[in-house]
Design a protein around this motif. Structure first.
Motif, PDB file in Angstrom:
ATOM      1  N   PRO A  23      -7.363   1.623  -7.702  1.00 42.88           N
ATOM      2  CA  PRO A  23      -6.085   1.998  -7.130  1.00 42.88           C
ATOM      3  C   PRO A  23      -6.253   2.963  -5.959  1.00 42.88           C
ATOM      4  CG  PRO A  23      -5.969   2.081  -9.513  1.00 42.88           C
ATOM      5  CD  PRO A  23      -7.403   1.860  -9.151  1.00 42.88           C
ATOM      6  N   ALA A  24      -5.423   2.753  -4.950  1.00 42.17           N
ATOM      7  CA  ALA A  24      -5.570   3.461  -3.687  1.00 42.17           C
ATOM      8  C   ALA A  24      -4.463   4.499  -3.532  1.00 42.17           C
ATOM      9  CB  ALA A  24      -5.518   2.451  -2.545  1.00 42.17           C
ATOM     10  N   PRO A  25      -4.577   5.336  -2.516  1.00 40.07           N
ATOM     11  CA  PRO A  25      -3.524   6.339  -2.306  1.00 40.07           C
ATOM     12  C   PRO A  25      -2.194   5.692  -1.959  1.00 40.07           C
ATOM     13  CG  PRO A  25      -5.024   6.274  -0.431  1.00 40.07           C
ATOM     14  CD  PRO A  25      -5.639   5.447  -1.500  1.00 40.07           C
ATOM     15  N   LEU A  26      -1.131   6.377  -2.312  1.00 45.71           N
ATOM     16  CA  LEU A  26       0.223   5.968  -1.974  1.00 45.71           C
ATOM     17  C   LEU A  26       0.882   7.052  -1.134  1.00 45.71           C
ATOM     18  CD1 LEU A  26       1.275   4.568  -5.453  1.00 45.71           C
ATOM     19  CD2 LEU A  26       1.239   3.258  -3.338  1.00 45.71           C
ATOM     20  N   PRO A  27       1.856   6.709  -0.305  1.00 43.19           N
ATOM     21  CA  PRO A  27       2.547   7.736   0.483  1.00 43.19           C
ATOM     22  C   PRO A  27       3.181   8.787  -0.421  1.00 43.19           C
ATOM     23  CG  PRO A  27       3.080   5.534   1.299  1.00 43.19           C
ATOM     24  CD  PRO A  27       2.337   5.349   0.005  1.00 43.19           C
ATOM     25  N   THR A  28       2.968  10.037  -0.096  1.00 38.68           N
ATOM     26  CA  THR A  28       3.487  11.122  -0.926  1.00 38.68           C
ATOM     27  C   THR A  28       4.995  11.039  -1.080  1.00 38.68           C
ATOM     28  OG1 THR A  28       1.663  12.581  -0.304  1.00 38.68           O
ATOM     29  CG2 THR A  28       3.646  13.636  -1.145  1.00 38.68           C
ATOM     30  N   GLY A  31      -3.329  -8.511  -4.994  1.00 45.25           N
ATOM     31  CA  GLY A  31      -2.890  -7.440  -5.870  1.00 45.25           C
ATOM     32  C   GLY A  31      -2.260  -6.338  -5.042  1.00 45.25           C
ATOM     33  N   ALA A  32      -1.340  -5.607  -5.641  1.00 43.34           N
ATOM     34  CA  ALA A  32      -0.581  -4.602  -4.879  1.00 43.34           C
ATOM     35  C   ALA A  32      -1.313  -3.277  -4.727  1.00 43.34           C
ATOM     36  CB  ALA A  32       0.764  -4.355  -5.566  1.00 43.34           C
ATOM     37  N   GLN A  33      -2.378  -3.064  -5.491  1.00 43.97           N
ATOM     38  CA  GLN A  33      -2.904  -1.712  -5.675  1.00 43.97           C
ATOM     39  C   GLN A  33      -3.802  -1.198  -4.554  1.00 43.97           C
ATOM     40  OE1 GLN A  33      -3.663  -4.377  -7.462  1.00 43.97           O
ATOM     41  NE2 GLN A  33      -5.865  -4.546  -7.764  1.00 43.97           N
ATOM     42  N   LYS A  34      -3.777  -1.833  -3.399  1.00 48.54           N
ATOM     43  CA  LYS A  34      -4.570  -1.346  -2.269  1.00 48.54           C
ATOM     44  C   LYS A  34      -3.633  -0.720  -1.224  1.00 48.54           C
ATOM     45  CE  LYS A  34      -8.160  -3.594  -4.052  1.00 48.54           C
ATOM     46  NZ  LYS A  34      -9.333  -2.974  -4.666  1.00 48.54           N
ATOM     47  N   ASN A  35      -2.898  -1.582  -0.533  1.00 49.06           N
ATOM     48  CA  ASN A  35      -2.020  -1.119   0.545  1.00 49.06           C
ATOM     49  C   ASN A  35      -0.546  -1.097   0.178  1.00 49.06           C
ATOM     50  OD1 ASN A  35      -3.523  -0.346   2.827  1.00 49.06           O
ATOM     51  ND2 ASN A  35      -3.874  -2.455   3.433  1.00 49.06           N
ATOM     52  N   ILE A  36      -0.165  -1.797  -0.873  1.00 50.28           N
ATOM     53  CA  ILE A  36       1.254  -2.056  -1.092  1.00 50.28           C
ATOM     54  C   ILE A  36       1.872  -1.208  -2.191  1.00 50.28           C
ATOM     55  CG2 ILE A  36       2.915  -3.836  -1.790  1.00 50.28           C
ATOM     56  CD1 ILE A  36       1.339  -5.860  -0.284  1.00 50.28           C
ATOM     57  N   GLY A  37       1.137  -0.919  -3.250  1.00 52.09           N
ATOM     58  CA  GLY A  37       1.768  -0.202  -4.357  1.00 52.09           C
ATOM     59  C   GLY A  37       0.767   0.219  -5.399  1.00 52.09           C
ATOM     60  N   ASN A  38       1.253   0.330  -6.621  1.00 49.89           N
ATOM     61  CA  ASN A  38       0.381   0.715  -7.723  1.00 49.89           C
ATOM     62  C   ASN A  38      -0.047  -0.524  -8.498  1.00 49.89           C
ATOM     63  OD1 ASN A  38       3.350   1.025  -8.353  1.00 49.89           O
ATOM     64  ND2 ASN A  38       2.540   0.912 -10.426  1.00 49.89           N
ATOM     65  N   GLU A  45      -2.069  -1.186  14.713  1.00 47.47           N
ATOM     66  CA  GLU A  45      -2.603  -0.278  15.728  1.00 47.47           C
ATOM     67  C   GLU A  45      -3.196   0.971  15.085  1.00 47.47           C
ATOM     68  OE1 GLU A  45       0.577   0.582  18.395  1.00 47.47           O
ATOM     69  OE2 GLU A  45       0.724  -1.485  19.153  1.00 47.47           O
ATOM     70  N   VAL A  46      -2.472   1.533  14.115  1.00 49.73           N
ATOM     71  CA  VAL A  46      -2.955   2.743  13.436  1.00 49.73           C
ATOM     72  C   VAL A  46      -4.222   2.441  12.643  1.00 49.73           C
ATOM     73  CG1 VAL A  46      -2.400   4.500  11.715  1.00 49.73           C
ATOM     74  CG2 VAL A  46      -0.644   3.747  13.325  1.00 49.73           C
ATOM     75  N   SER A  47      -4.214   1.328  11.905  1.00 49.04           N
ATOM     76  CA  SER A  47      -5.387   0.951  11.106  1.00 49.04           C
ATOM     77  C   SER A  47      -6.610   0.768  11.993  1.00 49.04           C
ATOM     78  CB  SER A  47      -5.106  -0.348  10.337  1.00 49.04           C
ATOM     79  OG  SER A  47      -4.055  -0.173   9.405  1.00 49.04           O
ATOM     80  N   ASN A 101      -3.551   1.957   4.340  1.00 49.71           N
ATOM     81  CA  ASN A 101      -2.435   2.453   5.144  1.00 49.71           C
ATOM     82  C   ASN A 101      -2.051   3.895   4.823  1.00 49.71           C
ATOM     83  OD1 ASN A 101      -2.400  -0.102   6.205  1.00 49.71           O
ATOM     84  ND2 ASN A 101      -0.437  -0.709   5.317  1.00 49.71           N
ATOM     85  N   ALA A 102      -2.142   4.270   3.550  1.00 50.77           N
ATOM     86  CA  ALA A 102      -1.709   5.611   3.161  1.00 50.77           C
ATOM     87  C   ALA A 102      -2.729   6.693   3.526  1.00 50.77           C
ATOM     88  CB  ALA A 102      -1.416   5.667   1.657  1.00 50.77           C
ATOM     89  N   VAL A 103      -3.905   6.296   3.986  1.00 52.52           N
ATOM     90  CA  VAL A 103      -4.860   7.280   4.525  1.00 52.52           C
ATOM     91  C   VAL A 103      -4.372   7.655   5.926  1.00 52.52           C
ATOM     92  CG1 VAL A 103      -7.218   7.669   5.305  1.00 52.52           C
ATOM     93  CG2 VAL A 103      -6.799   6.399   3.193  1.00 52.52           C
TER      94      VAL A 103
END
Length: 426
Positions: free
Chosen positions: A14-19, A241-248, A329-331, A405-407
């Motif tokens: 699981p990856a970071p999510l926007p605070t 799966g959602a747990q990278k860029n999209i969600g939990n 662009e950000v990525s 994305n959340a990094v």
């Protein structure tokens, strides 16, 4: 006490999510829409649940400019479950098309139809896999488990071009795709757009899969979903799966061409599949059933869909008319910053994959040639700086900075500063 703002997390999932999303999630877990109950407690068949589903679909469709002739499904299987689902669903469609063609030739002689179907399956059924990393390898192995090795064509095994290890994508003229003859061709072609473990990403859609007679392409985008523009029309199925860029963790998302659903396409009956010694998939992985029931055939974790919808809506609001191009662009900028630093100190760091296929999402590298003690020290030093989740996958070792994305750009710059300091002190 360590505050969330004190760390930057580069874990692969699981990856970071926007605070901001997590803060809202904490509120709705306790009390959703001032109803006195939490979001995890509402009925998945309630108007609120349907609204959450509709909002998440709309956000994803807006970001990726998904055409109207595509359906968005939410399932609980994860990306690995979709390794199976794509085989179950698309093989059943291939079989029924073949049966209809044979029946058109021999009429109602069911014995002859079945006899010729056995021959067609035995001689013609192929599933093509482009194996460019650990996850596409797992997908091909699952297909082999389900339909047998004789029906699985590994059209590309990147290890053969790289000393037995992943890290390159050979030129397309070296691939051995099943020929696309009139009325023939593979039941599907699978590839993984971004290999989380090995840091390999396809730079673009493969030219070999384009054309008027293009096969049904199934693309696993688990770890680079909503990170760059995608021409959805090139694909029959996109999943992840959602747990990278999209969600939990908890859901998989499928973008599916509607022509693969009834009434446009009909899967073979379970009785016919069994008669042909082909697998019959579980109902919870059956695309027509999931689509017919608006992803609510069984109890869907609505909280997970809500989180995904909040993340995607946040990107819609942030980038406006640019849509996913703004995040792309950000990525790209974050990845370029990190790779440039690694290349600058090539005497200390070695990027694992070939430069032509470096992942923007999972940046895999070795420190001092992979010296175990020095890599351990590198990771310990990173943790002291609040840079977490940098350890490589257990199967390959090394270092992996997942640039999801959340990094934030600040997080990427903090990692670069540490890379600079470590290289200069080594």
């Amino acid at each position: 006490m360590v505050n969330r703002s004190d760390v930057h997390y580069f874990g692969a999932g699981p990856a970071p999510l926007p605070t901001a999303v997590l803060e809202r999630a904490a509120q709705v877990l306790l009390n959703y829409k001032d109803k006195g109950i939490g979001l995890c407690e509402i009925s998945h068949r309630s108007p609120d649940a349907n609204e959450i589903l509709a909002d998440a679909k709309h956000a994803l469709s807006t970001l990726l400019d998904i055409p109207d002739d595509y359906e968005v499904l939410f399932l609980q299987s994860g990306g690995s479950g979709e390794f199976s689902a794509t085989v179950y669903n698309l093989v059943a469609i291939w079989v029924e098309k073949k049966r209809a063609a044979i029946a058109g030739e021999v009429g109602d002689n069911q014995e002859e139809v079945l006899k010729r179907m056995h021959k067609a399956v035995d001689e013609e059924l192929k599933l093509d896999y482009l194996v460019s990393g650990s996850w596409s390898l797992k997908a091909s192995q699952e297909a082999t488990r389900l339909v047998g090795a004789k029906h699985v064509n590994v059209a590309l095994d990147a290890r053969k071009s790289n000393g037995g290890k992943f890290g390159v994508i050979p030129p397309e003229d070296q691939w051995s795709l099943t020929p696309r003859a009139s009325g023939g061709g593979p039941a599907l072609v699978y590839y993984c757009d971004n290999e989380t473990v090995d840091g390999v990403e396809f730079p673009a859609f493969p030219h070999a899969l384009e054309g008027d007679d293009a096969p049904l392409v199934c693309c696993d985008m688990s770890s680079n979903f909503i990170s760059r523009k995608v021409d959805v029309r090139k694909y029959a199925v996109i999943f992840g799966g959602a747990q990278k860029n999209i969600g939990n963790t908890g859901i998989a998302i499928v973008i599916l061409r509607k022509s693969l659903l009834p009434p446009h396409s009909t899967p073979a009956s379970p009785d016919l599949l069994r008669a042909l010694n082909l697998p019959v998939g579980p109902i919870v992985l059956d695309y027509p059933t999931i689509a017919k029931n608006n992803s609510l055939y069984n109890t869907l974790p609505i909280f997970d869909v809500w989180v995904a919808g909040q993340v995607m809506s946040g990107l819609v609001n942030a980038y406006g008319a640019k849509r996913i191009g703004g995040q792309e662009e950000v990525s790209n900028d974050k990845a370029r910053l990190i790779y440039d630093t690694l290349d600058k100190y090539s005497h200390v760091y070695r990027v694992v994959p070939d430069k032509a296929v470096r992942s923007r999402m999972n940046i895999c590298f070795r420190v001092h040639g992979g010296d175990a003690d020095k890599e351990k020290a590198f990771l310990a030093g990173a943790e002291k700086k609040g840079l977490l989740g940098l350890k490589g996958h257990r199967s390959v070792g090394g270092i992996r900075a997942s640039n999801y994305n959340a990094v934030s750009m600040d997080g990427a710059k903090a990692l670069v500063a540490y890379l600079e300091d470590y290289a200069k002190s080594s």
